[in-house]
Design a protein around this motif. Structure first.
Motif, PDB file in Angstrom:
ATOM      1  N   PHE A  16      -3.277  -0.616   1.167  1.00 47.49           N
ATOM      2  CA  PHE A  16      -2.476  -0.329   2.359  1.00 47.49           C
ATOM      3  C   PHE A  16      -1.034   0.028   2.013  1.00 47.49           C
ATOM      4  CE2 PHE A  16      -5.779  -2.683   4.876  1.00 47.49           C
ATOM      5  CZ  PHE A  16      -6.166  -1.575   5.632  1.00 47.49           C
ATOM      6  N   ALA A  17      -0.471  -0.608   1.007  1.00 51.40           N
ATOM      7  CA  ALA A  17       0.904  -0.293   0.593  1.00 51.40           C
ATOM      8  C   ALA A  17       0.992   1.128   0.057  1.00 51.40           C
ATOM      9  CB  ALA A  17       1.379  -1.295  -0.462  1.00 51.40           C
ATOM     10  N   VAL A  18       0.035   1.525  -0.765  1.00 49.44           N
ATOM     11  CA  VAL A  18       0.032   2.874  -1.328  1.00 49.44           C
ATOM     12  C   VAL A  18      -0.214   3.899  -0.224  1.00 49.44           C
ATOM     13  CG1 VAL A  18      -1.156   4.458  -2.909  1.00 49.44           C
ATOM     14  CG2 VAL A  18      -0.649   2.112  -3.626  1.00 49.44           C
ATOM     15  N   GLU A  19      -1.162   3.627   0.643  1.00 52.90           N
ATOM     16  CA  GLU A  19      -1.430   4.555   1.740  1.00 52.90           C
ATOM     17  C   GLU A  19      -0.194   4.727   2.621  1.00 52.90           C
ATOM     18  OE1 GLU A  19      -4.456   5.507   5.423  1.00 52.90           O
ATOM     19  OE2 GLU A  19      -4.510   3.496   4.558  1.00 52.90           O
ATOM     20  N   ILE A  73       6.260   2.534  -2.839  1.00 53.15           N
ATOM     21  CA  ILE A  73       5.152   1.634  -3.171  1.00 53.15           C
ATOM     22  C   ILE A  73       5.707   0.265  -3.569  1.00 53.15           C
ATOM     23  CG2 ILE A  73       3.284   1.196  -4.825  1.00 53.15           C
ATOM     24  CD1 ILE A  73       2.834   4.298  -4.840  1.00 53.15           C
ATOM     25  N   LYS A  74       6.725   0.261  -4.424  1.00 50.37           N
ATOM     26  CA  LYS A  74       7.348  -1.011  -4.837  1.00 50.37           C
ATOM     27  C   LYS A  74       7.904  -1.762  -3.632  1.00 50.37           C
ATOM     28  CE  LYS A  74      10.038   0.558  -8.165  1.00 50.37           C
ATOM     29  NZ  LYS A  74      10.960   0.628  -9.318  1.00 50.37           N
ATOM     30  N   LYS A  75       8.530  -1.039  -2.729  1.00 48.96           N
ATOM     31  CA  LYS A  75       9.115  -1.658  -1.536  1.00 48.96           C
ATOM     32  C   LYS A  75       8.038  -2.372  -0.713  1.00 48.96           C
ATOM     33  CE  LYS A  75      10.575   0.136   2.785  1.00 48.96           C
ATOM     34  NZ  LYS A  75      11.109   1.270   3.521  1.00 48.96           N
ATOM     35  N   TYR A  76       6.913  -1.710  -0.518  1.00 47.61           N
ATOM     36  CA  TYR A  76       5.852  -2.302   0.292  1.00 47.61           C
ATOM     37  C   TYR A  76       5.093  -3.414  -0.420  1.00 47.61           C
ATOM     38  CZ  TYR A  76       6.918   1.462   3.451  1.00 47.61           C
ATOM     39  OH  TYR A  76       7.572   2.321   4.286  1.00 47.61           O
ATOM     40  N   VAL A 115      -0.542  -7.711  -8.989  1.00 46.72           N
ATOM     41  CA  VAL A 115       0.279  -6.755  -8.239  1.00 46.72           C
ATOM     42  C   VAL A 115       1.424  -6.283  -9.125  1.00 46.72           C
ATOM     43  CG1 VAL A 115       1.825  -6.444  -6.263  1.00 46.72           C
ATOM     44  CG2 VAL A 115      -0.344  -7.665  -5.973  1.00 46.72           C
ATOM     45  N   ASN A 116       2.029  -7.202  -9.834  1.00 47.40           N
ATOM     46  CA  ASN A 116       3.125  -6.864 -10.733  1.00 47.40           C
ATOM     47  C   ASN A 116       2.646  -5.911 -11.831  1.00 47.40           C
ATOM     48  OD1 ASN A 116       5.806  -6.994 -11.459  1.00 47.40           O
ATOM     49  ND2 ASN A 116       5.529  -8.773 -12.757  1.00 47.40           N
TER      50      ASN A 116
END
Length: 97
Positions: free
Chosen positions: A16-19, A74-77, A87-88
């Motif tokens: 979802f973050a990437v999308e 992406i990093k922000k989300y 995730v890291n």
């Protein structure tokens, strides 16, 4: 009914973050990335959690200087979840860190 495991939950969060990051740029970017994933790697955006190198290569090769803009989003989300090791690791591979 069983609950999803941590891997599945994290995979969905990353998806979802990437999308969201791609669509925030515009839908054409999202469509291009998903099209390349399918043609070149025979996979979907959801699979990028397990293969972040695919996303990294696509963003670098097809979006040039916009790579940084996209990976920053992406990093922000994912910032809220960056304390999770997986995730890291995903962020490091996708963002060349």
């Amino acid at each position: 009914m069983s609950l999803p495991d941590d891997h599945t939950i994290t995979k969905v969060l990353v998806f979802f973050a990437v999308e969201k990051a791609l669509r925030e740029i515009n839908d054409t970017v999202f469509e291009k990335v998903t099209e390349i994933l399918k043609k070149k790697y025979n996979c979907y955006l959801y699979d990028c959690y397990d293969h972040p190198e695919y996303l990294n290569q696509i963003l670098k090769n097809y979006f040039g200087n916009s790579f940084v803009v996209i990976t920053d989003k992406i990093k922000k989300y994912l910032a809220e979840y960056s304390d999770r090791t997986k995730v890291n690791q995903f962020i490091k591979v996708v963002c060349n860190e």
